[in-house]
Design an enzyme around this catalytic site. Structure first.
Site, PDB file in Angstrom:
ATOM      1  N   THR A  14      43.074 -11.793  -5.665  1.00 57.78           N
ATOM      2  CA  THR A  14      42.094 -10.711  -5.673  1.00 57.78           C
ATOM      3  C   THR A  14      40.663 -11.222  -5.759  1.00 57.78           C
ATOM      4  OG1 THR A  14      43.687  -9.187  -6.681  1.00 57.78           O
ATOM      5  CG2 THR A  14      41.369  -8.615  -6.905  1.00 57.78           C
ATOM      6  N   ASP A  91      48.795 -11.815 -10.124  1.00 60.62           N
ATOM      7  CA  ASP A  91      50.182 -11.350 -10.196  1.00 60.62           C
ATOM      8  C   ASP A  91      51.122 -12.428 -10.723  1.00 60.62           C
ATOM      9  OD1 ASP A  91      49.504  -8.855  -9.343  1.00 60.62           O
ATOM     10  OD2 ASP A  91      50.312  -9.059  -7.320  1.00 60.62           O
TER      11      ASP A  91
END
Length: 336
Positions: A14, A91
């Site tokens: 991200t 993640d």
């Protein structure tokens, strides 16, 4: 003044994501060099080298890729880096950090960071997290602490950090122990001294497979019955509560444990598995008699990484030692 050398690797995630078109989801596109340009003033702290080793969402990483990143990080230390920083997706950040921590032999800090907001969002947290991670990697009091994760002004040990929220800015925490340190007015402040940590040799093989299953209410045993036949070399189960399964699962696990290593962890997200509290069928005392290993405070995902590495370096017989609740590695340190 001779500034220290700092090496940064960008893997994607991200922190590197933007949308290619309005209305489309973000994807990794921002290189490490571009990330570095978002942090003015870093050049006053260190001589910085940055490399983009990948532009991947972290779910696309695998162990082979992480081994190549580890080799890069080790080379940077050999070339004189005083600290190494890796940016990646959140993640799998906790798993990558633990993977590296088992294999990182240096006193030199290795720090992982990422972002919960993409590079294009207002209030993107990536630049602040990266600057914090660089400060931690360069701090003298960060040495001999292994691999750490820096997010949102907090410093977490690789072995304790978890992603505990899917989208919130404060997504990372360390259940049982809390963060090991904080960044306060640009200073790296630790609340505990370094702890001993286990080290493993590099895996000699990487083609083996370790499965992970989660116990859940009224679950059938079909997958368990076929784990060995499917070619798995180890099994981790995220068990109920303090490390429990149903009687049907316990029966199948007994057969599996005769052939491959089996670890029972807790699916709760905090706390330890038990060893001598529950005696019912499928309780931890029953499972230990059936030949399984209890994970203690090690979460299921990190237990799977440990087992994969131990099998890879042919030291699976050392599993109990690495999971033992008596070691400084496994028991959380309380008090600051």
């Amino acid at each position: 003044m001779d500034l220290p050398k700092l090496a940064i690797a960008a893997l994607g995630g991200t922190v590197s994501m933007q949308a290619s078109k309005p209305g489309e989801g973000v994807i990794p596109t921002v290189s490490g060099e571009s990330l570095l340009a978002s942090i003015p003033g870093l050049e006053t702290l260190a001589r910085v080298t940055v490399e983009t080793l990948g532009l991947l969402p972290s779910a696309s990483q695998d162990f082979e890729f992480l081994l190549s990143v580890l080799a890069w990080a080790k080379f940077q230390v050999e070339q004189g880096a005083s600290g190494v920083v890796i940016t990646q997706g959140t993640d799998t950040l906790e798993e990558a950090a633990q993977f590296f921590d088992y294999l990182w032999p240096h006193d030199t800090p290795l720090v992982l960071t990422g972002a919960m907001r993409s590079a294009a969002q207002p209030g993107a947290d990536g630049p602040a997290n990266l600057l914090d991670a660089c400060r931690v990697a360069l701090a003298e009091n960060s040495r001999q602490r292994g691999v750490q994760v820096v997010m949102n002004g907090q410093i977490h040990l690789a072995r304790s950090v978890r992603k505990t929220d899917s989208l919130a800015l404060q997504a990372f925490s360390s259940p049982n122990v809390g963060p090991v340190g904080l960044l306060l007015e640009d200073h790296v402040c630790y609340q505990r001294p370094p702890d001993p940590r286990p080290l493993l040799p590099l895996p000699q093989q990487t083609t083996h497979k370790v499965a992970m299953l989660e116990a859940c209410l009224s679950a059938d045993t079909l997958l368990l019955e076929n784990i060995v036949a499917l070619g798995y070399d180890g099994l981790v189960i995220a068990g109920f509560g303090a490390g429990h399964v149903s009687p049907d699962w316990a029966k199948e696990i007994e057969h599996i444990a005769r052939k491959i290593p089996v670890i029972i962890a807790t699916r709760t997200g905090s706390g330890s598995t038990a060893r001598a509290s529950y005696g019912f069928r499928g309780g931890e005392m029953d499972l230990i008699r059936k030949g399984v290993s209890m994970a203690g405070f090690v979460c299921p995902r990190k237990a799977r990484i440990l087992l994969w590495l131990l099998i890879g370096c042919q030291q699976q017989e050392q599993l109990e030692r690495y999971l033992s609740g008596d070691t400084a590695f496994n028991v959380p340190t309380t008090g600051f």
